[in-house]
Design a protein around this motif. Sequence first.
Motif, PDB file in Angstrom:
ATOM      1  N   GLY B 167       0.804  -1.226   0.000  1.00  0.00           N
ATOM      2  CA  GLY B 167       0.000   0.000   0.000  1.00  0.00           C
ATOM      3  C   GLY B 167       0.832   1.267   0.000  1.00  0.00           C
ATOM      4  N   GLY B 195      -2.334   1.736  -2.540  1.00  0.00           N
ATOM      5  CA  GLY B 195      -2.970   1.598  -1.240  1.00  0.00           C
ATOM      6  C   GLY B 195      -4.201   2.465  -1.051  1.00  0.00           C
ATOM      7  N   LYS B 196      -4.270   3.566  -1.790  1.00  0.00           N
ATOM      8  CA  LYS B 196      -5.422   4.452  -1.623  1.00  0.00           C
ATOM      9  C   LYS B 196      -5.797   5.071  -2.956  1.00  0.00           C
ATOM     10  CE  LYS B 196      -2.126   7.478   0.759  1.00  0.00           C
ATOM     11  NZ  LYS B 196      -1.853   8.228   1.976  1.00  0.00           N
ATOM     12  N   HIS B 199      -3.408   7.306  -4.840  1.00  0.00           N
ATOM     13  CA  HIS B 199      -2.315   6.652  -5.569  1.00  0.00           C
ATOM     14  C   HIS B 199      -2.760   6.314  -6.994  1.00  0.00           C
ATOM     15  CE1 HIS B 199      -0.711   4.956  -1.472  1.00  0.00           C
ATOM     16  NE2 HIS B 199      -0.263   6.185  -1.695  1.00  0.00           N
ATOM     17  N   LEU B 213      -5.919  -3.891  -8.629  1.00  0.00           N
ATOM     18  CA  LEU B 213      -6.023  -3.742  -7.184  1.00  0.00           C
ATOM     19  C   LEU B 213      -6.510  -5.000  -6.521  1.00  0.00           C
ATOM     20  CD1 LEU B 213      -8.217  -0.609  -6.597  1.00  0.00           C
ATOM     21  CD2 LEU B 213      -5.858  -0.886  -5.864  1.00  0.00           C
ATOM     22  N   THR B 215      -5.609  -5.846  -2.412  1.00  0.00           N
ATOM     23  CA  THR B 215      -5.549  -5.687  -0.955  1.00  0.00           C
ATOM     24  C   THR B 215      -6.221  -4.398  -0.472  1.00  0.00           C
ATOM     25  OG1 THR B 215      -3.429  -6.848  -1.057  1.00  0.00           O
ATOM     26  CG2 THR B 215      -3.981  -5.774   1.017  1.00  0.00           C
ATOM     27  N   ALA B 216      -5.993  -3.304  -1.189  1.00  0.00           N
ATOM     28  CA  ALA B 216      -6.506  -2.016  -0.709  1.00  0.00           C
ATOM     29  C   ALA B 216      -8.028  -2.016  -0.602  1.00  0.00           C
ATOM     30  CB  ALA B 216      -6.043  -0.893  -1.638  1.00  0.00           C
ATOM     31  N   ALA B 220     -10.073  -3.037   3.315  1.00  0.00           N
ATOM     32  CA  ALA B 220     -10.727  -1.832   3.845  1.00  0.00           C
ATOM     33  C   ALA B 220     -11.792  -2.256   4.863  1.00  0.00           C
ATOM     34  CB  ALA B 220     -11.374  -1.052   2.701  1.00  0.00           C
TER      35      ALA B 220
END
Lengths: 71, 268
Positions: B167, B195-196, B199, B213, B215-216, B220
């Motif tokens: 992230g 990560g967000k 980004h 994507l 994991t992000a 959450a």
Amino acid sequence: MSTSNHIEIEINTRPFQVAKDSTVEQALTEFNAKPPYAVLLNEQFLSNSLYPRTYLVEGDTLEVISAIQGG
Amino acid sequence: MSNKKCDDPVTIYGTQLQSRLLIGSALYPSPQIMKNAIQASGAQVVTLSLSRQNPQANGGQDFWQLIQSLGLHLLPNTAGCHTVNEAVNMAKMSRELFQTDWIKLELVGDDYNLQPDPIALVKATEILIKDGFKVLPYCTDDLVIARHLVDLGCEVLMPWGSPIGTGKGLLNPYALQSIRDRFPEITLIVDSGVGKPSHATQALEMGIDAILLNTAVAHANNPVLMAQAFAKGIEAGRDAYLAGLMTERSTASPSTPTIDSPFWHQHS
């Protein structure tokens, strides 16, 4: 351990006995493999068209692979 | 000047997609949340993988049926492969099982940061392209490795922003921009480390075509809401890229007209 009528192979890292002259297709049925799956025989991809005509020998390793989550 | 964005698809080996977000299927709190988040993201491509089957655990059929119900393009990966032989075998199994010649080619070169092994990646790419695969290689942001992969016939590259699951965002924007500038015809997807939403916006603003994507969103507190946030961030970044960013300056430049005097001294 193999007997006169059976051979020992490995399926998904566990010992598994099948009748001599078994094909991959027969072994998969006995293993109760749930479709859809793909197969590695001795660490090499084996096309599903070859399952009925590929005969197993003592010590063969089968990996039965199916879908899982991935990133 | 029209402020309407015309049809603006991203192309993956000839397949045109309206969504610039590709999404993973792992790490969600539950299968239902996974499905809801993927749908909320608007993604048209979902990634998945392969593992040994356990017939006592229903052989993964529940997951497979859930994925199929989404009706999306499938992008299988070769996660966990360390050798060319492993990756090639996994790609062939994926093609047979998922009925797609797309493969997200991952070859781990280091277990600490899961950095791709560039040498094995190039070797496996060559083998798979000759075998008819459409390879989407997960690579670092190394320009020369990118060159080798493009020379082999890759139409898509997936450089990392930062290591998988960290992230940390885009650790080396200069390197990513270099790849963008050198290969304007290649579809570039930043894969890993995002990560967000900001980004993702940053990547799209610099001309990156899409984001992959997992994991992000999955980690959450509210994966569905985060999936929507990423979709908006990606759309904003793409719009900004198309609109054209202003040129950075080192000195201030007033944005308010300074003719004659301050406005409170001006008479209408």
